[in-house]
Every structure is written in C-alpha cells, then in structure tokens.
Design a protein around this motif. Sequence first.
Motif, mmCIF file in Angstrom:
data_model
loop_
_atom_site.group_PDB
_atom_site.id
_atom_site.type_symbol
_atom_site.label_atom_id
_atom_site.label_comp_id
_atom_site.label_asym_id
_atom_site.label_seq_id
_atom_site.Cartn_x
_atom_site.Cartn_y
_atom_site.Cartn_z
ATOM 1 N N ALA A 103 -21.025 12.649 -31.655
ATOM 2 C CA ALA A 103 -22.318 12.962 -31.722
ATOM 3 C C ALA A 103 -23.158 12.458 -30.414
ATOM 4 O O ALA A 103 -24.455 13.066 -30.073
ATOM 5 C CB ALA A 103 -23.128 11.938 -32.687
ATOM 6 N N ALA A 160 -31.674 10.081 -26.784
ATOM 7 C CA ALA A 160 -32.297 9.603 -28.196
ATOM 8 C C ALA A 160 -31.251 8.421 -28.519
ATOM 9 O O ALA A 160 -30.028 8.352 -28.299
ATOM 10 C CB ALA A 160 -32.267 10.584 -29.305
ATOM 11 N N PRO A 161 -31.952 7.219 -29.159
ATOM 12 C CA PRO A 161 -33.402 7.138 -29.543
ATOM 13 C C PRO A 161 -33.962 6.196 -28.506
ATOM 14 O O PRO A 161 -35.318 5.779 -28.791
ATOM 15 C CB PRO A 161 -33.039 6.410 -30.964
ATOM 16 C CG PRO A 161 -31.947 5.681 -30.786
ATOM 17 C CD PRO A 161 -30.925 6.405 -29.805
ATOM 18 N N GLN A 212 -22.908 5.489 -33.310
ATOM 19 C CA GLN A 212 -22.606 6.900 -33.651
ATOM 20 C C GLN A 212 -21.333 7.008 -33.190
ATOM 21 O O GLN A 212 -20.563 6.580 -32.462
ATOM 22 C CB GLN A 212 -23.441 7.661 -32.242
ATOM 23 C CG GLN A 212 -23.199 7.249 -30.960
ATOM 24 C CD GLN A 212 -23.984 7.821 -29.859
ATOM 25 O OE1 GLN A 212 -24.303 9.191 -30.286
ATOM 26 N NE2 GLN A 212 -24.156 7.292 -28.680
ATOM 27 N N SER A 252 -27.863 14.446 -39.020
ATOM 28 C CA SER A 252 -26.438 14.325 -39.152
ATOM 29 C C SER A 252 -25.949 15.441 -40.375
ATOM 30 O O SER A 252 -26.443 15.258 -41.139
ATOM 31 C CB SER A 252 -26.228 12.722 -39.697
ATOM 32 O OG SER A 252 -24.483 12.679 -39.945
ATOM 33 N N LEU A 302 -35.185 13.886 -32.495
ATOM 34 C CA LEU A 302 -35.136 12.460 -32.669
ATOM 35 C C LEU A 302 -36.160 11.712 -31.781
ATOM 36 O O LEU A 302 -36.696 10.828 -32.347
ATOM 37 C CB LEU A 302 -33.702 11.961 -32.573
ATOM 38 C CG LEU A 302 -32.633 12.448 -33.459
ATOM 39 C CD1 LEU A 302 -31.271 12.065 -33.312
ATOM 40 C CD2 LEU A 302 -32.952 11.863 -34.967
ATOM 41 N N LEU A 348 -28.101 1.979 -32.753
ATOM 42 C CA LEU A 348 -27.545 3.268 -32.839
ATOM 43 C C LEU A 348 -26.167 2.902 -33.054
ATOM 44 O O LEU A 348 -25.408 2.402 -32.347
ATOM 45 C CB LEU A 348 -27.689 3.980 -31.461
ATOM 46 C CG LEU A 348 -27.027 5.378 -31.399
ATOM 47 C CD1 LEU A 348 -27.571 6.508 -32.680
ATOM 48 C CD2 LEU A 348 -27.114 6.166 -30.187
ATOM 49 N N GLU A 379 -31.556 15.608 -29.437
ATOM 50 C CA GLU A 379 -32.405 14.686 -28.573
ATOM 51 C C GLU A 379 -33.831 14.869 -28.614
ATOM 52 O O GLU A 379 -34.594 13.848 -28.828
ATOM 53 C CB GLU A 379 -32.049 15.090 -26.998
ATOM 54 C CG GLU A 379 -32.727 13.913 -26.358
ATOM 55 C CD GLU A 379 -32.114 14.323 -24.585
ATOM 56 O OE1 GLU A 379 -32.101 13.322 -23.758
ATOM 57 O OE2 GLU A 379 -31.444 15.299 -24.326
ATOM 58 N N LEU A 393 -27.080 13.674 -29.093
ATOM 59 C CA LEU A 393 -28.176 12.869 -29.194
ATOM 60 C C LEU A 393 -28.808 12.582 -27.781
ATOM 61 O O LEU A 393 -30.002 12.443 -27.463
ATOM 62 C CB LEU A 393 -27.668 11.508 -29.737
ATOM 63 C CG LEU A 393 -27.888 11.265 -31.308
ATOM 64 C CD1 LEU A 393 -27.340 12.268 -32.060
ATOM 65 C CD2 LEU A 393 -27.696 10.021 -31.755
#
Length: 342
Positions: A300, A307-308, A296, A260, A274, A294, A271, A304
């Motif tokens: 973002a 993920a996650p 976000q 971040s 993480l 998560l 992706e 990502l």
Amino acid sequence: MAEASAGFFEGTEKRIEIDFRGDGSLRDAARSDWETVVTLSATQILNCKETDQFTSFLLSESSLLVYARKAVIKTCGSTVPLKAVPKLLDIGKEQGLECEWMCYSRKNFLAPEEQPHEHQSMEQEVEVCKKVFGPVGDAYVLGPLTGEHWLYYEALYLEVINYAERGDFTIDVMMYDLPKDVQEVFHTTEPEGSRAGAEAMTKQSGLGAIADFMNAEVDDYCFDSCGYSCNMHSGLSYAMVHVTPQDLCSYASFETNFGSTLTGLPERPLEETLNELLGKVIDAFRPGRLTVTLLQDQGAVSFLGSAPFAVAEKDHGYHRRNITSSWLGKDYQATIANFDKD
C-alpha cells in the motif's frame, strides 16, 4: 456512551482485528455468535447493517465489522474486547477458517485508572495478550511514553507468500478538545435511538457530506442526551465514527480503509483522495489536538504517498508534534503522528 451523558466517558477505543484464511465466510455465522462476542466484550448491539461486502454492528460502545475473512471490533468506555477473542477464533474455526494474523491496539487512555483491571496498565494488557494470543506475538509502543502513544500487540500465525502484493491499510483519526459549537451538534433532546436525532447529527456535523464523498450508506445512532456513532459502507470500504461530546472529555474518532481491496493492491493511487477525505473530517470536527495512526501493508505504501499525515499541516492549521513509525514483522508498517492546533 449513554450511561455517562453528563460526566466523564472514556472515548479512546480498544481495537482488535483478526484476518482469517480459508474458503469459508464469517458472514455465515449465526447472529447469536456475534451477540456472544459483543456480550463478552461488555457491550451490546444497537443496530445492524448488511451490504454485499460486509456486515456492521453499531454497539452501545462503538462498532463490530464482519467481512468474509476479517473481523474488527472496536470498543470504548470500560469494555474488555480481549475477552471475546477466543469466541472470535471459535467462530472462524466453525466456518472452516484459520487465523492468519491478529492484533490488539489502543491509544493511551484519558483516565486509565477508570478502566477494568485488564486495561489499567500497559504491563497488564501485555500479559493478557500473551494469554489470549498464545505462544506467538509481540508488543510495541509507538510514540512518546510521556505523551500520546499507541500500544500495539500483533501475532502472525500463517506465513504470507508475497508481501508486496498485499495492499490493505487502516487509518484512524482520534480528535480531542472539540470546539463548543461542534460539541453542541452531538447533543439532542430526542430520545435515544431516535432516527430524527441521528439524522440531524449526521447532517449538521458534515458527516453526511463526508458519506456522500465516499458514496457510502450510513447506519447512525444518537444516544440519550448526547453522543453519536455511525458505520459507513462504501463497497469494500468502511468508516466508523464515534463521538463523545462532553466538554470534560470531548473526543471523536474516524476510522476508515477507504480505497482498500483488503487482500490485493489498491486499484488506483489514493494519496489525493485520502488527503481530501481526511481534510473534510478535520474541518468537520476542528479539534484542538489530534492523533493519526496508519497501519499499512507493504504493497500500500506507494499508493498512499503522503496520506494521511500531510493534510493536517498543509491546509488545516496544525503543527506536528512528533511522528513514530516502525516496520512490524515482514510486511507492514505502523505509524502514529500527533498534531496540535496552531
């Protein structure tokens, strides 16, 4: 953590995050101000680490992070961090900052009846949040009320102009029913605060290798008989790790914002990185069950990807029990997923 070394201890944390706006810096506040925040939360400072980007405090119950315009306090056990919110806001004002956004969150407790009265029921917590947060804010529950769920209370005080250009995020992995050999790593005959004891736990658990993967500096601490905490610094990114290894209530959490930039978009797709990082975390602790959350910003999401949440099922022998996601306000998404070992 230390006071419950032989019996039950509530590892599940309460978390408060506040984003500020303005030209000042929270890092200019006096150490005594942060000591007051921690005391009001019913915990105490054990260690402090400062790098160019942020300051972290290891607490007797978890962690406090201080950026220039963001503060995060995360506390376990029978702490009451909501009592520290007025002081946190006062610190911001003293540094010429306005509160932009604030949230309180926590996963369901293992033993809510052991909590102080402010936290013994969801209804009571919401009433306290209403008083602390003021006339704005809403409460949400993500996940099944009959199972693993996440209480989330948030308030936006200052409008954001372009939500799509915000790319901050936070991932939290909460792990339960740790295997015996993992529990044993976090028991020690060293005295509380021993450097040798903390370093041994960091190395033997695999957290040292995880820190290397993140290119992170580690501030770690071992508790009397059992228990462990550490804060990791990797540029603007952090990780917080807290372990309660007692068999009766074994628990570990790993929270990070790795990649971040806090206020802008991530510099690259995250992706793969993480998923690899969280795979290493799951491999280190091998929990019987885990919850991943998560939070976000809108910007973002594309960085990502899966993920996650994909990594637990894909390569590590877990099946997803449920997943719940909601867009909150205008610009960010909160998601919780629960997994069981196959």
